[in-house]
Design a protein around this motif. Sequence first.
Motif, short mmCIF file in Angstrom:
data_model
loop_
_atom_site.label_atom_id
_atom_site.label_comp_id
_atom_site.label_asym_id
_atom_site.label_seq_id
_atom_site.Cartn_x
_atom_site.Cartn_y
_atom_site.Cartn_z
N THR A 289 0.28 -1.07 0.16
CA THR A 289 0.14 -0.36 -0.18
C THR A 289 0.90 0.87 0.08
O THR A 289 2.14 0.63 0.66
N ASP B 235 -4.77 -1.93 4.44
CA ASP B 235 -4.29 -3.10 4.43
C ASP B 235 -4.59 -4.17 3.66
O ASP B 235 -4.01 -5.53 3.48
N LYS C 93 -5.61 -4.79 -0.44
CA LYS C 93 -3.79 -5.42 -0.85
C LYS C 93 -3.80 -6.76 0.04
O LYS C 93 -2.85 -7.83 -0.35
N SER D 171 -1.56 -0.56 -3.83
CA SER D 171 -3.11 -0.43 -3.67
C SER D 171 -2.76 1.03 -3.08
O SER D 171 -2.29 1.32 -2.86
#
Length: 219
Positions: A102, A109, A112, A153
Amino acid sequence: MVLVDDDLLSELREATINGDSDRVEELSRKVIEAGIDPLEAVEKALVKGILELGDRWINGEAFISDLIAAADAMKVGLSILKNEIVKRGGAIKFRGRIVIGTVEGDIHDIGKSIVASLLEASGFEVIDLGVDVPPQRFVEAIREYTPDIVGMSTLLSTTMLKQKETIEMIKQAGLRDRVKIIIGGAPTTEEWAREIGADGWAPDGISAVELVKRLLNAK
Ligand code: B12
């Protein structure tokens, strides 16, 4: 037994919302015993639970601490269900290496981690750099791990620009043609991916696996 399956999934969704890791662990095992598709459990129970709680948080009906507990509980479930996805996939062959993280300034998170887990479950080696990853760290990771793909991400519109900045830094380091770059996260779009010169974008974990397979011509 569709009804029983749906009951189990809604209990798992509730346990995720309640941040009850023990119950999530127990129910994830039950889901597997019941023969429910583990991918369906990830989408319909874990992800749905987080998003439902997210809506409550946005409406002022839940606290950040509730979301953090739910995210932790979700990870417990994800690790159990991931193993089942791997088992169902049969003998896993090495299909390629992915570095994922990320971007800097963003600590979300969950998405991801789902992408990373589904990729692992599909036979890819995943090096997860975690969250709040500075552009320079992505560059170092390309040198260190020589991945086939780098994935970024972001969930904040303010940190979308970091995806662009990271691609620029990878270019400046002369590493751009050594890796494919993919991006994702709720505020991103296919158009944004094109605009910043990424090789691909995907809206969810399952399509991220398809994207990676397509980019690497992996069967
Ligand atoms: C959970 C959550 C949190 C949790 C995060 C816990 C954790 N461990 O991650 C906590 C409470 C910590 C949090 C904090 C904050 N949050 Co928040 N959060 C959310 C929430 C509710 C859900 C996000 C989520 O997990 N979604 C579920 C996952 C499965 O979906 P996903 O991330 O989109 O991932 C999927 C796809 O996008 C794709 N994908 C994701 N990554 C990648 C990568 C690649 C390479 C590919 C191909 C695909 C891909 O596949 C994934 C799996 O299917 C959202 C609201 C929402 N509806 O999105 C707000 C939201 C993202 N948060 C928001 C905000 C503002 C914040 C804070 C700034 C709040 C604050 N004032 O402190 C902080 C951020 C601090 C920081 N610096 O990062 C805003 C962002 C607004 C914006 N557009 O910028 C949102 C949209 C809420 C809102 N409407 O206001 N948050």
